[in-house]
Motif scaffolding. Structure first.
Motif, mmCIF file in Angstrom:
data_model
loop_
_atom_site.group_PDB
_atom_site.id
_atom_site.type_symbol
_atom_site.label_atom_id
_atom_site.label_comp_id
_atom_site.label_asym_id
_atom_site.label_seq_id
_atom_site.Cartn_x
_atom_site.Cartn_y
_atom_site.Cartn_z
ATOM 1 N N GLY A 157 -5.606 1.875 -5.313
ATOM 2 C CA GLY A 157 -6.056 2.900 -4.677
ATOM 3 C C GLY A 157 -7.332 3.473 -4.943
ATOM 4 O O GLY A 157 -7.569 3.678 -6.271
ATOM 5 N N TYR A 217 -5.143 6.839 -1.075
ATOM 6 C CA TYR A 217 -4.485 5.972 0.096
ATOM 7 C C TYR A 217 -4.532 6.849 1.127
ATOM 8 O O TYR A 217 -4.136 8.109 1.153
ATOM 9 N N TYR A 269 0.975 -1.349 0.061
ATOM 10 C CA TYR A 269 0.126 -0.157 -0.004
ATOM 11 C C TYR A 269 0.753 1.201 0.071
ATOM 12 O O TYR A 269 1.956 1.145 0.596
ATOM 13 N N SER A 316 -4.803 5.605 -8.265
ATOM 14 C CA SER A 316 -3.469 5.151 -7.934
ATOM 15 C C SER A 316 -2.140 5.692 -8.509
ATOM 16 O O SER A 316 -1.189 5.172 -8.309
ATOM 17 N N ASN A 351 -6.707 1.778 1.494
ATOM 18 C CA ASN A 351 -6.662 2.004 -0.017
ATOM 19 C C ASN A 351 -7.907 2.839 -0.416
ATOM 20 O O ASN A 351 -8.366 2.885 -1.589
#
Length: 371
Positions: free
Chosen positions: A246, A330, A94, A254, A349
């Motif tokens: 994410g 995140y 993550y 993400s 996330n």
């Protein structure tokens, strides 16, 4: 030594107009030495257990909460990838955002162990005699956000959106330009204001003094000794087979230009590794003498203060040392409570721009579980 990095690259200039707007925002967000917890932003939650708390606030990610050596929570919530129904996992990566700052700060401590710095009170002019007001700003003030150096993040993100690509050396020059044009936000040591600039400068200092790349120094001195094999420098785009996707308001989010987060928030890690790191700091990674310099003490009940790379939240007789992180898609938090031999690792996330989930969890745990 006259500069952290010498380079022939022509630094890209960001307009003074943008700098003026940004520095105005910095002044608006100026905070005092200690800040009061803002419980008003936390939704009303009837606490029963830590597990039920996370369910009630719709936490998405992987959570570890221990107390007196026992697990209160050790599980995933929701999906790591909604398209593939990938479950959250203890060994899945993550993005951890500004939790990375705890690692940068630890590397500065390692510099002192190596004899490459003699004191956290050394000032920046000893390493770059051209840094504006460098004779007033100590390493300690960098790591505890007492430097008054304005935050570069929004200026550089804006430049990126306009098509400019800046690396850490460019950003360092942008920081210098911001100070030269507008000065510091306050006299160093007179107040505290969270600024990513502090830790980018710290990361460059690590490179200059160790003569190693920042991430290599972290690998050699922290990740490898602790066998943190799941922690790595983040890429602009994630590998969806090994990394949680994410999300922001239900949409995938993400991607991020990670060069902007150099030394500040550019690591990805696993719940496994973050538990290892938090437990190491809680126990013997730092000596008692080092902890006395790193961790803020004597914080009034109900308040939060900055240490060197760690926050201290005090609630009654309970002290929580922690750091949080936020980056596209995140949010994260790691922390420990010595009184209860407690460890907290939260890697989500699901982006939370307001920080409401993190503040709710802290407030509820300190009020109901650790009191």
């Amino acid at each position: 030594m006259t500069s952290f990095h010498q380079t022939s690259k022509k630094v890209k200039i960001i307009t003074v107009h943008r700098l003026m707007i940004f520095c105005t925002l910095c002044m608006i967000t100026l905070i005092s030495a200690c800040s009061k917890d803002d419980d008003g932003n936390s939704p009303s939650t009837s606490y029963t257990t830590a597990e039920n708390l996370l369910t009630a606030i719709d936490f998405q990610g992987y959570a570890i909460i221990t107390k007196d050596g026992n697990d209160l929570v050790r599980q995933g919530y929701g999906y790591a990838n909604e398209n593939t129904a990938m479950p959250q996992s203890y060994n899945l990566a993550y993005r951890i955002g500004s939790v990375s700052k705890t690692i940068t700060a630890a590397a500065i401590v390692q510099l002192k162990r190596d004899g490459l710095i003699t004191s956290f009170n050394q000032t920046l002019d000893e390493f770059d005699d051209a840094f504006p007001n460098g004779d007033q700003i100590s390493i300690s003030q960098l790591l505890s956000h007492q430097s008054g150096i304005p935050d570069y993040q929004f200026v550089v993100e804006d430049a990126y959106e306009q098509g400019e690509t800046l690396d850490e050396e460019d950003i360092y020059e942008v920081i210098i330009e911001m100070i030269s044009e507008n000065g510091l936000n306050f006299t160093p040591g007179s107040s505290k204001q969270y600024s990513n600039s502090n830790f980018l400068i710290a990361a460059l200092l690590i490179e200059e003094l160790s003569q190693m790349a920042y991430h290599d120094y972290i690998q050699q001195n922290i990740l490898t000794p602790l066998e943190m094999t799941g922690t790595h420098r983040g890429n602009n785009s994630i590998n969806t087979e090994t990394h949680a996707e994410g999300y922001n308001n239900g949409s995938s989010n993400s991607t991020y230009p990670m060069a902007i987060a150099f030394g500040v928030g550019d690591f990805s890690s696993t719940p496994n590794d973050m538990e290892t790191w938090t437990n190491a700091v809680k126990t013997n990674w730092f000596t008692d003498e080092e902890k006395a310099e790193i961790l803020a003490e004597d914080v009034p009940s109900g308040y939060v203060d900055f240490g060197l790379g760690w926050f201290t939240t005090q609630e009654g007789n309970t002290t929580l040392y922690w750091h949080g992180g936020d980056i596209n898609g995140y949010w994260s938090m790691i922390g420990f409570i010595p009184k209860y031999n407690a460890t907290i690792v939260l890697l989500s996330n699901q982006q939370d721009d307001s920080g409401t989930q993190r503040s709710t969890i802290i407030q509820q745990l300190l009020t109901n579980e650790f009191n």
